[in-house]
Design a protein around this motif. Structure first.
Motif, short mmCIF file in Angstrom:
data_model
loop_
_atom_site.label_atom_id
_atom_site.label_comp_id
_atom_site.label_asym_id
_atom_site.label_seq_id
_atom_site.Cartn_x
_atom_site.Cartn_y
_atom_site.Cartn_z
N LYS A 98 0.77 -1.08 -0.19
CA LYS A 98 -0.03 0.09 -0.03
C LYS A 98 1.05 1.28 0.03
O LYS A 98 1.88 1.23 0.84
CB LYS A 98 -0.70 -0.02 1.39
N ILE A 99 0.48 2.28 -0.90
CA ILE A 99 1.26 3.56 -0.77
C ILE A 99 1.59 4.14 0.50
O ILE A 99 2.72 4.79 0.78
CB ILE A 99 0.80 4.37 -1.80
N GLU A 100 0.43 4.26 1.41
CA GLU A 100 0.47 4.73 2.69
C GLU A 100 1.49 4.01 3.80
O GLU A 100 1.93 4.58 4.71
CB GLU A 100 -0.82 4.97 3.32
N ASN A 101 1.56 2.86 3.34
CA ASN A 101 2.33 2.08 4.54
C ASN A 101 3.25 0.82 3.49
O ASN A 101 3.04 -0.28 3.63
CB ASN A 101 1.57 1.11 5.59
N PRO A 102 4.11 1.06 2.68
CA PRO A 102 4.94 0.25 1.67
C PRO A 102 5.73 -0.95 2.62
O PRO A 102 5.96 -1.88 2.30
CB PRO A 102 6.00 1.12 1.09
N SER A 103 6.00 -0.90 4.15
CA SER A 103 6.72 -1.73 4.69
C SER A 103 5.86 -2.97 5.16
O SER A 103 6.58 -3.77 5.57
CB SER A 103 7.56 -1.13 5.95
N LYS A 104 4.63 -2.83 4.91
CA LYS A 104 3.58 -3.94 5.50
C LYS A 104 3.04 -4.45 4.05
O LYS A 104 1.98 -5.09 4.15
CB LYS A 104 2.49 -3.12 6.25
N GLY A 105 4.16 -4.78 3.21
CA GLY A 105 3.59 -5.61 2.12
C GLY A 105 3.68 -7.10 2.05
O GLY A 105 4.08 -7.70 3.12
N LYS A 106 3.37 -7.73 1.17
CA LYS A 106 3.73 -9.04 0.91
C LYS A 106 4.29 -9.19 -0.32
O LYS A 106 4.20 -8.59 -1.35
CB LYS A 106 2.35 -9.60 0.85
N VAL A 107 5.29 -10.64 -0.39
CA VAL A 107 5.92 -10.91 -1.75
C VAL A 107 4.75 -11.76 -2.38
O VAL A 107 4.07 -12.54 -1.74
CB VAL A 107 7.28 -11.76 -1.27
N VAL A 108 4.77 -11.42 -3.58
CA VAL A 108 3.49 -11.93 -4.35
C VAL A 108 4.02 -13.54 -4.67
O VAL A 108 4.43 -13.58 -5.92
CB VAL A 108 3.09 -11.26 -5.50
N THR A 109 3.62 -14.51 -3.92
CA THR A 109 3.50 -15.97 -4.47
C THR A 109 2.32 -16.43 -3.94
O THR A 109 1.57 -15.87 -3.05
CB THR A 109 4.83 -16.61 -3.79
N PHE A 110 1.88 -17.67 -4.33
CA PHE A 110 0.56 -18.29 -4.34
C PHE A 110 0.61 -18.35 -2.48
O PHE A 110 -0.36 -17.96 -2.05
CB PHE A 110 0.38 -19.46 -4.93
N PHE A 111 1.40 -19.15 -2.14
CA PHE A 111 1.61 -19.32 -0.56
C PHE A 111 1.69 -18.17 0.24
O PHE A 111 1.27 -18.02 1.18
CB PHE A 111 2.41 -20.61 -0.17
N GLY A 112 2.45 -17.16 -0.17
CA GLY A 112 2.68 -16.02 0.42
C GLY A 112 1.46 -15.07 0.61
O GLY A 112 1.33 -14.41 1.52
N VAL A 113 0.57 -14.99 -0.51
CA VAL A 113 -0.81 -14.39 -0.15
C VAL A 113 -1.95 -15.36 0.25
O VAL A 113 -2.58 -14.65 1.03
CB VAL A 113 -1.01 -13.85 -1.70
N PHE A 114 -1.82 -16.44 -0.14
CA PHE A 114 -3.11 -17.26 0.10
C PHE A 114 -2.77 -18.55 1.11
O PHE A 114 -3.77 -19.33 1.25
CB PHE A 114 -3.79 -17.80 -1.10
N GLY A 115 -1.74 -18.62 1.46
CA GLY A 115 -1.36 -19.69 2.39
C GLY A 115 -2.11 -19.90 3.43
O GLY A 115 -2.59 -21.16 3.59
N TRP A 116 -2.31 -18.99 4.16
CA TRP A 116 -3.56 -19.23 5.49
C TRP A 116 -4.65 -19.64 4.86
O TRP A 116 -5.41 -20.51 5.51
CB TRP A 116 -3.57 -18.19 6.43
N SER A 117 -5.26 -19.09 3.90
CA SER A 117 -6.56 -19.47 3.47
C SER A 117 -6.57 -21.00 3.10
O SER A 117 -7.53 -21.57 3.34
CB SER A 117 -6.90 -18.63 2.18
#
Length: 150
Positions: A98-117
Motif C-alpha cells: 500500500k502506498i501509505e505503508n510500503p513496509s507492510k506489504g507481501k511478496v507475491v507468491t501463491f502461498f505468500g498471499v493465500f497460504g493461510w486461506s
C-alpha cells in the motif's frame, strides 16, 4: 426404528468446519482486495538469514530488497524459513504494498498471499464432510428404516 441420537462430536466438527471455512473465504476476499488495490515493486533476494534451532538443522529466511515507485528502499524478511532454502540469493520477486505503508506489504507468491486461506480450508473441508456426512447419513437411514417398518 430410530437410529442413535446426534452426537456432540459431529456437531462440534461441523460447526468448527463452517467457522474455519468462513474465515478462509474472508481471508481470500481480503487478500484479493489487497492485491487489487496495491502497488507493485520488483526486487530480489539479497540474503538468506540462517535461523538456528536447538533441536534440528538450521533453516533459512529470505531477505528481499525492493524499490517502491517513489524510490523508497524496502527490505522485507520473510516470516517463514525452510531447509533447504526456498529462495536463492539474486532470485527476482514481486512485492505488493500500500502506498501509505510500503513496509507492510507481501511478496507475491501463491502461498505468500493465500497460504493461510488454503491451510484453513484444508482443515475445514474434512470437518464439514465428517460432521455433515454424519447428519446426512442419519437422516437418510432414518427415512429408510421408517419406510421399512411402517
Amino acid at each position: 426404528m430410530e437410529l442413535k441420537k446426534n452426537k456432540m462430536e459431529y456437531q462440534i466438527a461441523f460447526t468448527v468446519g463452517i467457522i474455519l471455512l468462513a474465515l478462509s473465504l474472508f481471508l481470500v476476499y481480503k487478500n484479493v482486495v489487497f492485491l487489487k488495490n496495491s502497488e507493485r515493486a520488483k526486487g530480489e533476494v539479497v540474503e538468506l538469514k540462517k535461523i538456528h534451532r536447538s533441536t534440528s538443522k538450521p533453516t533459512f529466511k529470505p531477505v528481499f530488497k525492493f524499490v517502491t515507485k517513489d524510490g523508497k528502499v524496502i527490505e522485507h524478511t520473510s516470516i517463514s524459513s525452510s531447509n533447504p532454502p526456498s529462495w536463492k540469493v539474486g532470485e527476482k520477486a514481486v512485492y505488493a504494498y500500500k502506498i501509505e505503508n510500503p513496509s507492510k506489504g507481501k511478496v507475491v507468491t501463491f502461498f505468500g498471499v493465500f497460504g493461510w486461506s488454503v491451510a484453513l480450508a484444508c482443515i475445514a473441508l474434512p470437518m464439514l464432510v465428517i460432521g455433515g456426512g454424519y447428519y446426512l447419513s442419519q437422516s437418510m437411514l432414518n427415512t429408510i428404516f421408517d419406510n421399512l417398518y411402517h
